[in-house]
Every structure is written in structure tokens, then in C-alpha cells.
Design a protein around this motif. Structure first.
Motif, mmCIF file in Angstrom:
data_model
loop_
_atom_site.group_PDB
_atom_site.id
_atom_site.type_symbol
_atom_site.label_atom_id
_atom_site.label_comp_id
_atom_site.label_asym_id
_atom_site.label_seq_id
_atom_site.Cartn_x
_atom_site.Cartn_y
_atom_site.Cartn_z
ATOM 1 N N ILE A 399 -18.981 -75.704 122.460
ATOM 2 C CA ILE A 399 -20.021 -76.460 123.173
ATOM 3 C C ILE A 399 -20.535 -77.600 122.300
ATOM 4 C CG2 ILE A 399 -22.344 -76.298 124.130
ATOM 5 C CD1 ILE A 399 -21.677 -73.448 124.987
ATOM 6 N N VAL A 400 -20.764 -77.322 121.025
ATOM 7 C CA VAL A 400 -21.250 -78.376 120.129
ATOM 8 C C VAL A 400 -20.208 -79.475 119.985
ATOM 9 C CG1 VAL A 400 -21.945 -78.865 117.754
ATOM 10 C CG2 VAL A 400 -22.787 -76.807 118.894
ATOM 11 N N SER A 401 -18.947 -79.123 119.872
ATOM 12 C CA SER A 401 -17.892 -80.125 119.724
ATOM 13 C C SER A 401 -17.804 -81.024 120.942
ATOM 14 C CB SER A 401 -16.551 -79.431 119.479
ATOM 15 O OG SER A 401 -16.608 -78.630 118.325
ATOM 16 N N VAL A 402 -17.862 -80.416 122.123
ATOM 17 C CA VAL A 402 -17.806 -81.212 123.350
ATOM 18 C C VAL A 402 -19.011 -82.141 123.444
ATOM 19 C CG1 VAL A 402 -17.855 -81.087 125.863
ATOM 20 C CG2 VAL A 402 -16.391 -79.527 124.570
ATOM 21 N N SER A 403 -20.201 -81.658 123.057
ATOM 22 C CA SER A 403 -21.400 -82.497 123.113
ATOM 23 C C SER A 403 -21.291 -83.680 122.154
ATOM 24 C CB SER A 403 -22.643 -81.654 122.775
ATOM 25 O OG SER A 403 -22.758 -80.569 123.672
ATOM 26 N N VAL A 404 -20.811 -83.441 120.938
ATOM 27 C CA VAL A 404 -20.671 -84.531 119.963
ATOM 28 C C VAL A 404 -19.667 -85.562 120.450
ATOM 29 C CG1 VAL A 404 -19.902 -85.063 117.622
ATOM 30 C CG2 VAL A 404 -21.393 -83.109 118.012
ATOM 31 N N ILE A 405 -18.546 -85.100 120.978
ATOM 32 C CA ILE A 405 -17.537 -86.043 121.484
ATOM 33 C C ILE A 405 -18.101 -86.864 122.630
ATOM 34 C CG2 ILE A 405 -15.297 -86.173 122.639
ATOM 35 C CD1 ILE A 405 -14.435 -83.731 121.044
ATOM 36 N N SER A 409 -18.583 -90.902 122.523
ATOM 37 C CA SER A 409 -17.950 -91.740 123.555
ATOM 38 C C SER A 409 -18.971 -92.618 124.252
ATOM 39 C CB SER A 409 -17.253 -90.832 124.575
ATOM 40 O OG SER A 409 -16.296 -90.021 123.946
ATOM 41 N N LEU A 410 -20.162 -92.087 124.531
ATOM 42 C CA LEU A 410 -21.208 -92.869 125.189
ATOM 43 C C LEU A 410 -21.680 -94.011 124.304
ATOM 44 C CD1 LEU A 410 -23.022 -93.097 127.682
ATOM 45 C CD2 LEU A 410 -24.637 -91.551 126.579
ATOM 46 N N ILE A 411 -21.888 -93.732 123.002
ATOM 47 C CA ILE A 411 -22.325 -94.788 122.074
ATOM 48 C C ILE A 411 -21.242 -95.854 121.954
ATOM 49 C CG2 ILE A 411 -22.905 -95.259 119.653
ATOM 50 C CD1 ILE A 411 -24.187 -92.467 119.559
ATOM 51 N N ALA A 415 -21.646 -99.845 122.880
ATOM 52 C CA ALA A 415 -21.364 -100.890 121.893
ATOM 53 C C ALA A 415 -20.319 -101.858 122.420
ATOM 54 C CB ALA A 415 -20.901 -100.246 120.589
ATOM 55 N N PHE A 416 -19.325 -101.335 123.105
ATOM 56 C CA PHE A 416 -18.288 -102.203 123.660
ATOM 57 C C PHE A 416 -18.863 -103.132 124.723
ATOM 58 C CE2 PHE A 416 -14.877 -102.825 126.821
ATOM 59 C CZ PHE A 416 -13.986 -103.549 126.035
ATOM 60 N N LYS A 417 -19.744 -102.585 125.576
ATOM 61 C CA LYS A 417 -20.376 -103.422 126.604
ATOM 62 C C LYS A 417 -21.223 -104.517 125.961
ATOM 63 C CE LYS A 417 -19.021 -101.413 130.439
ATOM 64 N NZ LYS A 417 -18.310 -102.143 131.502
ATOM 65 N N CYS A 418 -22.018 -104.162 124.940
ATOM 66 C CA CYS A 418 -22.861 -105.168 124.263
ATOM 67 C C CYS A 418 -22.009 -106.234 123.592
ATOM 68 C CB CYS A 418 -23.764 -104.474 123.239
ATOM 69 S SG CYS A 418 -24.992 -103.377 123.987
#
Length: 499
Positions: A399-405, A409-411, A415-418
Motif C-alpha cells: 500500500i505504501v509503495s503504491v501511494s508513493v508511486i 506520478s502526480l508531481i 511539473a510537466f504541465k507547468c
């Protein structure tokens, strides 16, 4: 002149005769004359063909190839000419044929597939007929024995055998007899039985069942418990004694049938042996007031686990009733002054097996005057402490690994959009307004340059913005209403127009 008859004339013995004749007169001295008569015998069709058979094989194997010689056949007709011309053939439709070797010499050979299980012996009738008038014929019967080869594997009547065995059956009993038949004979048809042991079986078959190799009797080596093992299966192999041996398998499913060998078990909070169970009810309780609920389970199945509840009470006590299927104890009526203050109840829990097994639980129902006197009897029920197992640890790490990934991915996406947004704005440099000597202002970008002009009206100045050096005719007017407030009255044109 006298006729001379030498006897029967047989063309097959003499085809011609020579006769010498002498003629004498009666004078003295007599004078004689001599002559020779040749008699040619004409043949008649008076001899039937003769068939001679020389056997090469006493028996022929059923897997003999087409063309295998079985016997030599010769046909002789003593007549001559057309009367001695003979035609030979097999009379009936059989898997054999005659092959011509030389003139009237033949070989009897296999002409088709043989099957001993279908026909073990053939009577081959050979007919020989000449071309005489009338034609004569003869027949000869050759008996051909077909020997067996191991071409049939043992066969079970059904591909699957189901065995229904009651639990707690005595050890050593014959629970089933499997039988396979082999169409071959002698050693090719002798069948032996064995149990195929599979590595996928979670149970050891060698400790559970055994089979008689000759009779196919399956014997249980242990007594089975339905609550521990409900079903298992294995395969029985039937093998003949031929060379090479042939075999076939049958799947045996063993279903353990439940017997009523478990008594009902009372569940908490009334399951403690030797403890005194008591429940309090108010004196003002109405009819149908809930007193307690008895819960029980039975390890058996089906009707053997179907439980019913009954109150075994002294005669004359009709204050309580219990649901036969629910186990809920309720009051039948309101309390009276004649009722006892403490009512000992014995609840009997019975199953529907044959014979029926039961368990009992005792409850003392105490009648109290005030509702506040009713205190819930809490019983300590041991709780199994569950340690933090390795499975929970692995689940937490996942669960922790999936949350970190997901967060990374969201960050990264933000950053790519900005970055793309900054790149789109970077194509246009910051606007710059400069002053010309003639009093006009110039508004410029990195890619285009705009001129800004004001009108002479001091109360209201119009700013005209157009790309230099060709300002558009319909340039935008921006009114300055004093201070730093600007009201845009028209959008910039999409296309450049020459003045």
C-alpha cells in the motif's frame, strides 16, 4: 468280317489305337492281304478338376500383412483341350484371395485385415471349374485358424466410478470392486489391477486404500472422518500380460458420507462447563419479553446438523418458551405473585440425526422488582491475540509503495504541465513601451512591435495600438479615464491590415 472290341476306350489312358488287319481267301494255297488301321480317340469332358492343397501355416496371426501366403493350391484336369481348361476362385467373400503362380498353380494369401476377436476361424472354399460341355467342377475347403495378438487393451465399463462410503466404516472392508475386460485371450487377456499414485494428491493413498491386483477389490485401510475429509479421488490402472502390455485407467471418486457422530456444541456466553448462567428479568416484563438466546453448532452436516431447542422444565411451570429453531427464550405471560423469584431452566439442544444427539445448558432466570437492579452479566471471553503477521507486513508495504508511486506520478505530471505552460509564454517576451521624440509611445514584443498614440483631448485620451510600421485602420482604442484605470472597448484584431 468280325468287329473287335478291345474294351473301354479312355482318352485319358490312350489317345489313339493301331489295329493290324489280315484278310485270307479259302483257296489252296490261300492268299492273304494285310493292312494297318489307326484309331484316334475323341476326348469327352468326363473328368472333373482335381484340387491339391499344401498348407504353409497352421495358424495365421491376426495382424498378418496383406499378401502373407497361407497355402499352395494346384488344380489338375485330365481332360484335354478345352475340357482341360480350368478356372479357380474362392467361393465366399472372405479376407483371402488366390494368386496365380504358374498356369494351374496358385497361392492362397491374406487379402484383407483379420480380427480374431471377430472371427477366429475361416473356412475357405476353393472352386475349380473347367470349360467343357457340360462344365465340371470340384471344391476344396481349407480351414484357416487365426491366432491372437495383444491388440486390445483392458476396458472398464465406465470411465468414472463413484464410491459412497460412510464415515467410521470398519477398516479392511471391501468398499468397491472394479473390473475390466480384455477381448484378447490367454496371457493377452489376463488383467491385473494397481493404484496410480499422483504427486498432486495432498493425502497419501497408500495409507488410505489398497486394491487386490487379481480381483480388483478396493479395501479401505483406515476409518474416515467426514469432518476431516469429505472426498478424494484416485486412478486404478488395469494392465494385461501381453507383449507389449496394454493398459487403461478409470477414475475413482470416493465420497465420505456423514454420520451423526457429533453432539451439538453450545456457543458463548453459555458454553463454559460448570459455570452458573443466570439472566435477570423485571417483574413487570410483558408476555414475549426477551430473556436470552442460546446458540449452538453441530460439526455434522445436513439433517445431522439441523438443531432444535427445547426447555426441559418441571410440570406446572409455563412462564417461559423457547423458539425451537432460533433458541430465543421469551416469556409466555406476565409475572404473578405466585411465581417463583428464580426459575432454573434446562435447555436441551438436539440434532435430527439417527440416533439423535443432544447437549444441555442450564440458565437461572431471576425475577427482580426494579429495572435498575438488572445488571448485564458480562463474561470474560478469551480473545485470540493476533500478532502482526508477515502477510500484514507485505500488505502494508504494498500500500505504501503504491501511494508513493501515485504521488510521484502526480508531481511529475504537474511539473510537466507547468513546463509546457512556461514554454508557451516564453515565445512572447515581456512587452516594452518606449517613448519617441514626436511624443508617441511604442509598445513592442519580441516578435512584433506596436505603436501607441494618444489623442489631443486632455479629458479623455484614446490610445491607438497598432503594429509598426503599418498600423491597422481598425486599431484598438483604449480610453484613459483618469488615473491608472483603462477601459478596453475593442479587442485586438486577428489580422494585420494596411492603413
Amino acid at each position: 468280317m468280325e468287329e473287335f472290341h478291345p474294351g473301354n476306350v479312355d482318352f485319358e489312358e490312350n489317345t489313339a489305337f493301331e489295329i493290324r488287319a489280315e484278310a485270307n481267301d479259302k483257296a489252296q494255297p490261300p492268299i492273304s492281304a494285310h493292312c494297318k488301321v489307326l484309331v484316334e480317340v475323341v476326348d469327352l469332358n468326363d473328368n472333373a478338376p482335381e484340387i491339391t492343397v499344401t498348407s504353409l501355416l497352421n495358424t495365421v496371426k491376426e495382424d498378418a500383412k496383406v499378401g502373407t501366403a497361407i497355402a499352395l493350391v494346384s488344380v489338375l484336369d485330365k481332360d484335354g483341350g478345352i475340357n482341360g481348361v480350368v478356372h479357380s476362385e474362392i467361393y465366399n467373400d472372405l479376407p483371402f484371395k488366390l494368386e496365380t503362380n504358374y498356369k494351374n498353380y496358385y497361392s492362397l494369401v491374406v487379402g484383407g485385415p483379420l480380427d480374431r476377436e471377430h472371427t477366429s476361424q475361416y473356412n475357405v472354399t476353393i472352386t475349380a471349374t473347367d470349360e467343357g460341355t457340360p462344365p465340371l467342377s470340384s471344391t476344396s475347403i481349407i480351414t484357416v485358424h487365426v491366432s491372437d495378438v495383444n491388440d486390445n487393451s483392458p476396458r472398464f465399463p465406465e470411465p468414472v466410478v463413484n464410491i459412497y462410503l460412510k464415515e467410521n466404516s470398519p477398516v479392511g472392508a471391501i468398499i468397491k470392486t472394479v473390473s475390466a475386460t480384455d477381448a484378447d485371450i490367454y496371457q493377452n487377456g489376463q488383467v491385473s489391477y494397481s493404484v496410480l499414485h499422483s504427486n498432486s494428491n495432498s493425502v497419501s493413498l497408500s495409507t488410505m486404500i489398497n486394491i487386490n491386483t487379481e480381483t480388483g477389490d478396493i479395501v479401505n485401510l483406515q476409518s474416515f472422518n467426514y469432518e476431516e475429509l469429505k472426498t478424494f479421488k484416485f486412478k486404478v490402472q488395469a494392465t494385461d500380460s501381453g507383449v507389449p502390455p496394454l493398459s487403461s485407467n478409470v477414475t475413482v471418486n470416493v465420497f465420505i458420507l456423514d454420520e451423526n457422530d457429533n453432539s451439538p456444541g453450545i456457543l458463548a456466553p453459555y458454553s463454559e462447563h460448570g459455570s452458573v448462567n443466570s439472566e435477570n428479568i423485571p417483574y413487570s416484563a410483558e408476555a414475549g419479553y426477551f430473556v436470552a438466546k442460546i446458540r449452538a453448532v453441530d460439526a455434522d452436516s445436513g439433517y445431522n446438523a439441523l438443531l432444535s431447542y427445547h426447555i426441559t422444565e418441571p410440570k406446572g411451570t409455563n412462564l417461559f418458551r423457547i423458539g425451537t429453531s432460533t433458541g430465543e427464550i421469551r416469556t409466555k405471560r406476565r409475572m404473578s405473585d405466585n411465581d417463583l423469584k428464580t426459575h432454573p431452566l434446562v435447555v436441551l439442544v438436539s440434532d435430527n440425526g439417527e440416533p439423535s444427539l443432544s447437549a444441555t445448558v442450564s440458565i437461572d432466570v431471576v425475577v427482580v422488582e426494579k429495572t435498575g437492579d438488572i445488571q448485564t452479566q458480562f463474561r470474560h471471553v478469551p480473545i485470540k491475540e493476533e500478532n502482526f503477521s508477515d502477510l500484514n507486513l507485505y500488505l502494508l508495504i504494498a500500500i505504501v509503495s503504491v501511494s508513493v508511486i501515485f504521488l510521484l506520478s502526480l508531481i511529475g505530471l504537474m511539473a510537466f504541465k507547468c513546463h509546457r505552460t512556461d514554454g508557451s509564454f516564453s515565445r512572447y517576451s515581456a512587452p516594452m513601451i518606449t517613448t519617441h521624440p514626436d511624443g508617441s509611445w511604442s509598445y513592442s514584443k519580441s516578435t512584433q512591435q506596436y505603436d501607441v498614440c494618444f489623442s489631443s483631448d486632455t479629458m479623455k485620451s484614446d490610445v491607438v495600438v497598432f503594429p509598426a510600421p503599418f498600423p491597422p485602420v481598425d486599431a484598438e482604442l483604449i480610453s484613459i479615464n483618469g488615473g491608472d484605470t483603462f477601459d478596453r472597448t475593442q479587442t485586438l484584431p486577428n489580422k494585420e491590415k494596411a492603413l
